[in-house]
Design an enzyme around this catalytic site. Structure first.
Site, PDB file in Angstrom:
ATOM      1  N   TYR A   1      11.872  24.476  72.707  1.00  0.00           N
ATOM      2  CA  TYR A   1      11.070  25.426  73.472  1.00  0.00           C
ATOM      3  C   TYR A   1      10.229  26.299  72.540  1.00  0.00           C
ATOM      4  CZ  TYR A   1       9.754  29.345  76.446  1.00  0.00           C
ATOM      5  OH  TYR A   1       9.041  30.316  77.108  1.00  0.00           O
TER       6      TYR A   1
ATOM      7  N   LYS B   1       6.077  25.869  72.197  1.00  0.00           N
ATOM      8  CA  LYS B   1       5.219  27.011  72.501  1.00  0.00           C
ATOM      9  C   LYS B   1       4.424  27.432  71.267  1.00  0.00           C
ATOM     10  CE  LYS B   1       5.095  29.200  75.887  1.00  0.00           C
ATOM     11  NZ  LYS B   1       4.204  29.128  77.081  1.00  0.00           N
TER      12      LYS B   1
END
Length: 363
Positions: A154, A158
């Site tokens: 994650y 990002k």
């Protein structure tokens, strides 16, 4: 009467709904468009004064995003993302949505001559597995190595998406009328109406343990959270500043916090637990033992996953480590570059949130 047309990706989601609520109050905005995998519905109960056009599309599949979605848009606020807070998040889906999806949104902005693109990032792009962060600034807080993000794929995806957004700043628009201006906002962990993650997940864990949330810690842990309405306000200010002075903030990354008290995670959760007739334990379990125990359960459930899906009643090990460490960020840049200051006081934010958490389903 306003003239701006603003497109929000992920507008059906948690933060997206708060952004759309404030766009409804923005006198400069004439029309709001929404991209999401589901048809947009007003889930937060705001007054709808402006036109909202909903488009069902998947940013990871560019063929679903027709030209009519982006044509005539002045600014795109890109909040759509695949999060990684579950026990077994899909690295493939996060790559497709967070990285490739962002790449597709950038391409659509350039070909449709959209001059402004704001990306909702996260402080997780600079949170490492081990070390705490104290009053981290955008200049000094660096991304950890590829395998060093606390929330793994994650944080990495990002961060990769951030790089795409920053590289796109200054790209020439298709018709040659100007350049694309981009900006990345990094809010801390969010709470508030429609929150599906932090507080809601803690309430579910407490419910699964007979109404008691087990306290863990070592004595110095603190958590910095931001009310979703204030994070949404930062997006509105970013839109205005980026459209007005693209060279001032274009290509920048900016941390977003508010005045919610930086405190022990369990102290923060206390009023929400009480609202559901639950509580945190009086005994504080040592953080080291708790992390080892949860890691053991995680690896057991992971080994058995091909055979059976066990319901793990405890949070992901990264979540546990997050709440017993200390990550604190400096919002001076947001104040100076965007003129940002929270529009909801801590008391208002907690009261608004309580109305939601009192009734959020926990099954």
């Amino acid at each position: 009467m306003g003239s701006e047309v603003v497109l929000v990706t992920g507008g059906q989601g948690f933060l997206g709904q708060h952004i759309i609520r404030l766009l409804q109050q923005d006198p400069k905005v004439a029309e709001i468009r929404v991209i999401d995998k589901k048809m947009f519905t007003n889930r937060i109960g705001f007054e709808e004064k402006k036109v909202i056009k909903s488009f069902v599309a998947d940013i990871s599949k560019p063929e679903t995003m027709g030209n009519e979605i982006f044509d005539g848009v002045n600014c795109v606020i890109h909040t759509a993302a695949e999060t990684g807070f579950s026990h077994f998040p899909s690295a493939k889906i996060m790559e497709e949505v967070n990285v490739n999806g962002t790449r597709h949104v950038i391409h659509k902005c350039i070909t449709a001559n959209v001059g402004c693109l704001i990306f909702t990032s996260t402080t997780h792009v600079v949170i490492p597995k081990k070390d705490p962060l104290f009053l981290a600034t955008e200049h000094l807080a660096k991304a950890p190595p590829k395998d060093g993000f606390l929330f793994g794929h994650y944080g990495r995806t990002k961060h990769d998406a951030e790089n795409l957004i920053r590289d796109a700043n200054g790209k020439r628009l298709a018709d040659g009328s100007g350049n694309l201006a981009t900006l990345c906002l990094r809010p801390t962990l969010l709470y508030g109406e429609l929150d599906p993650y932090y507080v809601t997940h803690a309430l579910k864990i407490a419910k699964d343990h007979g109404g008691c949330l087990y306290r863990i810690g070592w004595g110095g842990e603190r958590i910095q959270v931001t009310y979703a309405g204030n994070a949404a306000w930062a997006h509105i200010l970013a839109k205005d500043q980026l459209m007005k002075e693209p060279t001032i903030v274009g290509g920048e990354v900016i941390f977003v916090t508010d005045d919610t008290v930086i405190q022990n995670a369990f102290e923060f959760l206390d009023p929400f637990l009480k609202a559901r007739s639950m509580k945190a334990s009086t005994f504080v379990y040592p953080a080291t033992l708790a992390v080892i125990f949860v890691l053991f359960l995680y690896f057991v459930s992971r080994m058995l996953r091909p055979l059976v899906h066990l319901k793990n009643p405890f949070p992901h090990p990264s979540t546990l480590y997050f709440i017993v460490c200390f990550y604190c960020f400096n919002r001076l840049k947001a104040t100076l570059r965007l003129g940002y200051k929270p529009i909801y006081s801590p008391e208002e934010a907690i009261n608004k949130s309580l109305d939601y958490y009192k009734n959020v389903p926990l099954s």
